[in-house]
Scaffold this motif. Structure first.
Motif, PDB file in Angstrom:
ATOM      1  N   ARG A 176       3.221  27.451 -87.652  1.00  0.00           N
ATOM      2  CA  ARG A 176       2.048  28.412 -87.080  1.00  0.00           C
ATOM      3  C   ARG A 176       2.048  29.233 -87.844  1.00  0.00           C
ATOM      4  NH1 ARG A 176       5.660  28.552 -81.588  1.00  0.00           N
ATOM      5  NH2 ARG A 176       4.237  29.190 -80.365  1.00  0.00           N
ATOM      6  N   GLY A 177       2.288  30.461 -87.767  1.00  0.00           N
ATOM      7  CA  GLY A 177       2.484  31.565 -88.727  1.00  0.00           C
ATOM      8  C   GLY A 177       1.633  31.794 -89.947  1.00  0.00           C
ATOM      9  N   LYS A 178       1.146  32.916 -90.178  1.00  0.00           N
ATOM     10  CA  LYS A 178       0.827  33.594 -91.369  1.00  0.00           C
ATOM     11  C   LYS A 178       1.911  33.109 -92.333  1.00  0.00           C
ATOM     12  CE  LYS A 178      -3.136  36.035 -88.597  1.00  0.00           C
ATOM     13  NZ  LYS A 178      -2.845  37.198 -88.741  1.00  0.00           N
ATOM     14  N   ASP A 179       1.540  33.403 -94.156  1.00  0.00           N
ATOM     15  CA  ASP A 179       1.852  33.202 -95.186  1.00  0.00           C
ATOM     16  C   ASP A 179       3.316  35.399 -94.409  1.00  0.00           C
ATOM     17  OD1 ASP A 179       0.966  35.843 -96.774  1.00  0.00           O
ATOM     18  OD2 ASP A 179      -0.716  34.746 -96.190  1.00  0.00           O
ATOM     19  N   PRO A 186       0.749  36.276 -81.402  1.00  0.00           N
ATOM     20  CA  PRO A 186       2.148  35.582 -80.898  1.00  0.00           C
ATOM     21  C   PRO A 186       2.233  34.628 -81.204  1.00  0.00           C
ATOM     22  CG  PRO A 186       0.250  35.161 -79.597  1.00  0.00           C
ATOM     23  CD  PRO A 186      -0.035  36.589 -79.260  1.00  0.00           C
ATOM     24  N   GLU A 187       1.797  34.796 -83.049  1.00  0.00           N
ATOM     25  CA  GLU A 187       1.468  33.506 -83.616  1.00  0.00           C
ATOM     26  C   GLU A 187       2.207  33.639 -84.605  1.00  0.00           C
ATOM     27  OE1 GLU A 187       1.620  30.771 -82.914  1.00  0.00           O
ATOM     28  OE2 GLU A 187       0.573  29.954 -81.122  1.00  0.00           O
ATOM     29  N   SER A 188       2.003  35.559 -84.872  1.00  0.00           N
ATOM     30  CA  SER A 188       2.504  35.933 -86.324  1.00  0.00           C
ATOM     31  C   SER A 188       3.432  37.230 -86.025  1.00  0.00           C
ATOM     32  CB  SER A 188       1.188  36.045 -87.190  1.00  0.00           C
ATOM     33  OG  SER A 188       1.216  37.412 -88.313  1.00  0.00           O
ATOM     34  N   ASN A 189       4.390  37.073 -85.554  1.00  0.00           N
ATOM     35  CA  ASN A 189       5.435  38.605 -85.680  1.00  0.00           C
ATOM     36  C   ASN A 189       6.709  38.391 -86.142  1.00  0.00           C
ATOM     37  OD1 ASN A 189       6.921  36.121 -83.817  1.00  0.00           O
ATOM     38  ND2 ASN A 189       4.901  36.329 -82.927  1.00  0.00           N
ATOM     39  N   PHE A 190       7.553  39.137 -85.944  1.00  0.00           N
ATOM     40  CA  PHE A 190       9.144  38.862 -86.317  1.00  0.00           C
ATOM     41  C   PHE A 190       9.606  37.337 -86.271  1.00  0.00           C
ATOM     42  CE2 PHE A 190       8.323  44.211 -86.086  1.00  0.00           C
ATOM     43  CZ  PHE A 190       9.275  44.062 -87.347  1.00  0.00           C
ATOM     44  N   SER A 191       9.467  36.822 -85.223  1.00  0.00           N
ATOM     45  CA  SER A 191       9.746  35.390 -85.290  1.00  0.00           C
ATOM     46  C   SER A 191       8.897  34.442 -86.358  1.00  0.00           C
ATOM     47  CB  SER A 191       9.576  34.990 -83.844  1.00  0.00           C
ATOM     48  OG  SER A 191      11.405  35.984 -83.023  1.00  0.00           O
ATOM     49  N   PHE A 192       7.934  34.284 -85.904  1.00  0.00           N
ATOM     50  CA  PHE A 192       7.213  33.472 -86.541  1.00  0.00           C
ATOM     51  C   PHE A 192       6.027  34.135 -87.324  1.00  0.00           C
ATOM     52  CE2 PHE A 192       6.312  31.994 -81.389  1.00  0.00           C
ATOM     53  CZ  PHE A 192       7.669  31.635 -81.791  1.00  0.00           C
ATOM     54  N   GLY A 193       5.672  32.512 -88.501  1.00  0.00           N
ATOM     55  CA  GLY A 193       5.334  33.195 -89.073  1.00  0.00           C
ATOM     56  C   GLY A 193       6.259  32.841 -90.995  1.00  0.00           C
ATOM     57  N   GLU A 194       5.691  32.812 -91.955  1.00  0.00           N
ATOM     58  CA  GLU A 194       6.652  32.182 -92.990  1.00  0.00           C
ATOM     59  C   GLU A 194       8.052  32.931 -93.228  1.00  0.00           C
ATOM     60  OE1 GLU A 194       5.695  31.557 -97.613  1.00  0.00           O
ATOM     61  OE2 GLU A 194       4.296  33.167 -97.345  1.00  0.00           O
ATOM     62  N   GLY A 195       9.044  32.499 -93.511  1.00  0.00           N
ATOM     63  CA  GLY A 195      10.192  32.922 -94.156  1.00  0.00           C
ATOM     64  C   GLY A 195      11.037  33.131 -92.612  1.00  0.00           C
TER      65      GLY A 195
END
Length: 532
Positions: A113-116, A135-144
């Motif tokens: 759902r998040g970014k690279d 809400p889609e790219s933060n410390f929880s969501f995204g690659e890794g």
């Protein structure tokens, strides 16, 4: 000739290969000029006495060279045209599931759902500058996943369900230092993790798999009690599904709950992030005024005690690290810790948390926290998640509806006093003085106070006003467990759905999530074989 030795040496000797060779020459009679290579196989620090030693297991090559890279490589074949499986989430569970699928000859389709990992950095930086959480790219969501911007700890107490060594070797194959194979408490550091994660993604793509970013699962496709794939907007990806969405994907929990997917509330732990000057922790843990000196790493600690029938303990200790804003949406304030590979920040921090059981939600003080506006009162399987949301919303309100974190000096908290000034902190969005002892539920705050007094007695200097409590730490683990069959790892009712990793309630940290990802991939292979 190859020889192995167990040696106990001073930190200044262990700091360089030359120092180790010199010790071996003096104590073991080896000729340093004939030592053509040296590998440290195990490394730990013994700081129990005033004289600190480093325990090493070393492999010495005399007049010959190693014939490998120092780690075991995994063969990843090309899987183009092979049967495929869908992996939802590109955290440790999802990435290792995808790599294991390739190893087994299955083509993984990874949706995230998040970014690279590199684009994600920009959104994370904005949290401190603008107090805005994507809400889609933060410390929880995204690659890794949540592990990408953390300390990158690679040790786990759970070793019964898979090979920790295999996981560490895969990290080495993708760019991690082989030091992680030797260190008693290995870690990668947030400065190195992004490059390693990117290398894993490149392996998946090079072998014929797919990785889709900014692609959010909307629907799980089912027919006759079996999963056939997922929908992400207008895109459809078909195959059995490994669901590795992480412990903060609350919209996924709500969706699954609405679909009748069997889940249960899971025990968690909540509290605060506790930050000390790293020099103080070094002096305490190394039992000397000069602290770590030139040859020792930033000191770690681990505390645990029982208070009124519940465990209180340190969690995710980050020596030489920083406290970071870890909210994953609006109206939340959550903190976590991270550190780089050198662990050279002036501060050291850890979560200090209290065990919370699902039955404890009957305590009045827990549910008297203000409800989040426009949020349904759920209860049942989502009751623990609702409590998390309420506590995070309360902290956000205390922080003036920004990412400014509520904070209080440690001794003031223990003695129910307000803090009228704040020490310097690593938390870049800033802190605001609030009486955490007053608004935190008594179930949590009173136990923390008693535990801090205990820790202060057993570790002189730990209980101090130089230390700062920063609230709140709530994302220690998933608040929900998605029920799955013990043997097949499939959901108890829906064939072809494999709840995976920390978000499903079956792991806690990078390594255990990675192990669970590999186990789920193994079960997917068996599932596809049975369907053939």
């Amino acid at each position: 000739m190859i020889e192995e030795y167990q040696i106990r040496i001073l930190p200044e000797q262990a700091a360089s290969e030359r120092g180790i060779k010199q010790f071996l020459q003096e104590e073991k009679g080896l000729c340093a000029d004939e030592v053509t290579a040296l590998r440290v196989l195990k490394r730990s620090i013994d700081a129990r006495q005033r004289t600190i030693y480093v325990n090493l297991k070393v492999r010495v090559y005399v007049n010959e060279l190693p014939d490998d890279d120092g780690f075991v490589r995994t063969d990843y074949p090309n899987v183009e045209g092979k049967p495929q499986a869908v992996v939802v989430g590109a955290g440790p569970g999802g990435l290792f599931a995808a790599l294991r699928l390739i190893e087994l000859g299955i083509r993984p389709i990874v949706v995230e759902r998040g970014k690279d990992v590199h684009e994600r950095r920009k959104d994370i930086a904005l949290i401190s500058r603008t107090h805005t959480v994507n809400p889609e790219s933060n410390f929880s969501f995204g690659e890794g996943g949540a592990g990408a911007f953390s300390d990158g700890k690679l040790y786990t107490r759970s070793k019964k369900r898979g090979s920790v060594e295999k996981i560490l070797n895969v990290f080495c194959q993708h760019g991690a230092s082989t030091n992680i194979l030797a260190d008693a408490h290995p870690h990668l550091g947030t400065d190195r993790l992004p490059h390693i994660i990117e290398a894993m993604r490149n392996t998946i793509i090079r072998c014929g798999g797919e990785v889709h970013f900014e692609t959010k699962m909307d629907t799980i496709l089912t027919a006759n009690g079996r999963v056939e794939g997922i929908c992400c907007g207008e895109q459809v990806f078909r195959g059995p599904v490994i669901l590795a969405t992480g412990h903060s994907a609350r919209d996924v929990y709500r969706y699954l709950h609405a679909q009748g997917i069997e889940m249960e509330a899971k025990d968690i732990a909540v509290g605060v992030r506790l930050e000390h000057p790293s020099e103080l922790i070094d002096r305490i843990q190394y039992h000397r005024k000069e602290g770590r000196g030139d040859y020792l790493p930033a000191a770690e600690y681990s505390f645990v005690t029982q208070v009124d029938g519940r465990g209180v303990y340190s969690f995710c200790m980050c020596p030489g690290g920083t406290v970071v804003p870890a909210a994953s949406g609006p109206n939340q304030l959550v903190v976590n810790g991270m550190s780089n590979s050198q662990r050279n920040s002036p501060w050291s921090n850890s979560g200090m948390v209290v065990e919370l059981h699902a039955d404890d939600l009957n305590e009045r003080s827990l549910m008297e926290l203000p409800p989040v506006p426009n949020a349904d009162i759920r209860g049942g399987a989502l009751a623990m998640m609702e409590f998390q949301e309420r506590l995070e919303y309360t902290a956000w309100m205390q922080g003036n509806r920004r990412q400014t974190a509520p904070a209080q000096r440690m001794a003031h908290f223990v003695n129910n006093k307000g803090s009228y000034d704040m020490p310097r902190t690593s938390y870049t969005p800033g802190v605001i003085s609030t009486p955490i002892h007053f608004w935190m539920p008594d179930f949590v705050s009173v136990r923390l106070q008693k535990a801090f007094k205990h820790f202060g007695k057993t570790c002189h200097g730990f209980l101090t006003n130089e230390a700062l409590l920063i609230g709140v730490e709530t994302r220690t683990s998933a608040p929900v467990r998605i029920l799955r069959d013990r043997d097949t790892l499939q959901h108890v009712r829906l064939q072809g759905l494999f709840p995976c990793g920390e978000g499903a309630g079956y792991a806690g940290g990078i390594v255990s999530a990675a192990i669970d990802g590999e186990r789920c991939a193994d079960m997917v292979a068996q599932y596809l074989k049975n369907q053939a």
